[in-house]
Design a protein around this motif. Structure first.
Motif, PDB file in Angstrom:
ATOM      1  N   ILE A   1     -77.471  11.257  23.937  1.00  0.00           N
ATOM      2  CA  ILE A   1     -76.092  11.373  24.433  1.00  0.00           C
ATOM      3  C   ILE A   1     -75.136  10.663  23.490  1.00  0.00           C
ATOM      4  O   ILE A   1     -74.044  11.159  23.207  1.00  0.00           O
ATOM      5  CB  ILE A   1     -75.990  10.824  25.875  1.00  0.00           C
ATOM      6  CG1 ILE A   1     -76.697  11.778  26.838  1.00  0.00           C
ATOM      7  CG2 ILE A   1     -74.541  10.599  26.285  1.00  0.00           C
ATOM      8  CD1 ILE A   1     -76.884  11.222  28.232  1.00  0.00           C
TER       9      ILE A   1
ATOM     10  N   ARG B   1     -72.198  14.638  28.496  1.00  0.00           N
ATOM     11  CA  ARG B   1     -72.674  14.402  29.863  1.00  0.00           C
ATOM     12  C   ARG B   1     -72.565  15.630  30.746  1.00  0.00           C
ATOM     13  O   ARG B   1     -72.675  15.536  31.966  1.00  0.00           O
ATOM     14  CB  ARG B   1     -71.921  13.224  30.470  1.00  0.00           C
ATOM     15  CG  ARG B   1     -72.214  11.949  29.690  1.00  0.00           C
ATOM     16  CD  ARG B   1     -71.852  10.711  30.448  1.00  0.00           C
ATOM     17  NE  ARG B   1     -72.164   9.529  29.668  1.00  0.00           N
ATOM     18  CZ  ARG B   1     -73.333   8.898  29.720  1.00  0.00           C
ATOM     19  NH1 ARG B   1     -74.290   9.328  30.479  1.00  0.00           N
ATOM     20  NH2 ARG B   1     -73.542   7.824  28.986  1.00  0.00           N
TER      21      ARG B   1
ATOM     22  N   LEU C   1     -77.284  18.132  29.304  1.00  0.00           N
ATOM     23  CA  LEU C   1     -78.365  17.293  29.821  1.00  0.00           C
ATOM     24  C   LEU C   1     -79.641  18.101  30.036  1.00  0.00           C
ATOM     25  O   LEU C   1     -80.742  17.640  29.716  1.00  0.00           O
ATOM     26  CB  LEU C   1     -77.941  16.603  31.122  1.00  0.00           C
ATOM     27  CG  LEU C   1     -76.816  15.576  30.981  1.00  0.00           C
ATOM     28  CD1 LEU C   1     -76.386  15.062  32.348  1.00  0.00           C
ATOM     29  CD2 LEU C   1     -77.224  14.428  30.073  1.00  0.00           C
TER      30      LEU C   1
ATOM     31  N   PHE D   1     -77.304  10.520  34.432  1.00  0.00           N
ATOM     32  CA  PHE D   1     -76.761  10.697  33.092  1.00  0.00           C
ATOM     33  C   PHE D   1     -75.468  11.509  33.091  1.00  0.00           C
ATOM     34  O   PHE D   1     -74.761  11.526  32.094  1.00  0.00           O
ATOM     35  CB  PHE D   1     -77.787  11.338  32.160  1.00  0.00           C
ATOM     36  CG  PHE D   1     -78.860  10.394  31.756  1.00  0.00           C
ATOM     37  CD1 PHE D   1     -78.603   9.394  30.835  1.00  0.00           C
ATOM     38  CD2 PHE D   1     -80.125  10.472  32.310  1.00  0.00           C
ATOM     39  CE1 PHE D   1     -79.584   8.496  30.467  1.00  0.00           C
ATOM     40  CE2 PHE D   1     -81.112   9.586  31.941  1.00  0.00           C
ATOM     41  CZ  PHE D   1     -80.839   8.595  31.026  1.00  0.00           C
TER      42      PHE D   1
ATOM     43  N   GLU E   1     -71.280   7.935  33.240  1.00  0.00           N
ATOM     44  CA  GLU E   1     -71.643   6.690  32.558  1.00  0.00           C
ATOM     45  C   GLU E   1     -71.984   5.660  33.616  1.00  0.00           C
ATOM     46  O   GLU E   1     -71.187   5.357  34.486  1.00  0.00           O
ATOM     47  CB  GLU E   1     -70.499   6.215  31.669  1.00  0.00           C
ATOM     48  CG  GLU E   1     -70.341   7.062  30.438  1.00  0.00           C
ATOM     49  CD  GLU E   1     -69.475   6.414  29.385  1.00  0.00           C
ATOM     50  OE1 GLU E   1     -69.600   5.197  29.176  1.00  0.00           O
ATOM     51  OE2 GLU E   1     -68.690   7.146  28.794  1.00  0.00           O
TER      52      GLU E   1
END
Length: 184
Positions: free
Chosen positions: A46, A77, A82, A154, A157
């Motif tokens: 990330i 994100r 992801l 994830f 934050e």
């Protein structure tokens, strides 16, 4: 002879119990190590995405009032990114080795290959293809069984993802924290 059998039987049961409990603890150490390595690898991947890159999410339908429900989120994100990272993250378990704590006899897993190409201290690491294969399998199992939780943590934050995901939410590392688990 009968007295010897009576004394011998509890010893056999004790030995079996101890070997089963050690095998269970090693399995727990592997799952915990895989979860913690998964978090490290996801956080690193990330961090490699440009934070200025945004992606539009939401519905592209037009509402009755003529507006759309679209919002911009950081690409790093986004759920799509992801999911893509989760498809390949377990391949990086081959970059880990096993380390044993001599005082507790617990296993942990440390990175043995530098991401930048620099030298690393491998004095405490045990390099074994069976270990990395088991770690990769444990990682794939975690990704499969806890996909929603991984995306949830994830997607925003969050501090202490390792502890929150691996210990409190999934109980894969229940020995890692001394704080109470949240109720789900």
């Amino acid at each position: 002879m009968r007295e010897a059998a009576i004394l011998f039987t509890p010893c056999v049961f004790l030995c079996l119990f101890l070997s089963f409990s050690q095998a269970a603890r090693q399995g727990q150490d592997m799952k915990c190590g895989a979860c913690r390595a998964l978090v490290d690898e996801m956080e690193w991947a990330i961090s490699q995405v440009d934070p200025k890159k945004m992606i539009q999410t939401g519905s592209f339908r037009i509402n009755p009032d003529g507006s759309q429900s679209i919002r911009e989120v950081p690409l790093a994100r986004s759920e799509g990114n992801l999911l893509e990272l989760m498809e390949t993250v377990c391949e990086r378990m081959e970059d880990y080795g096993e380390r044993s704590d001599s005082s507790t006899n617990r296993k942990s897993y440390i990175r043995i290959k530098s991401r930048t190409g620099g030298a690393m201290d491998l004095s405490e690491a045990k390099l074994d293809s069976r270990v990395t294969g088991s770690l990769k399998f444990a990682c794939e199992t975690i990704v499969e069984q806890h996909e929603d939780e991984v995306i949830e943590f994830f997607g925003h934050e969050t501090d202490n993802i390792k502890d929150k995901l691996c210990s409190m939410r999934t109980d894969l590392c229940d020995h890692a924290l001394e704080i109470p688990h949240d109720e789900l």
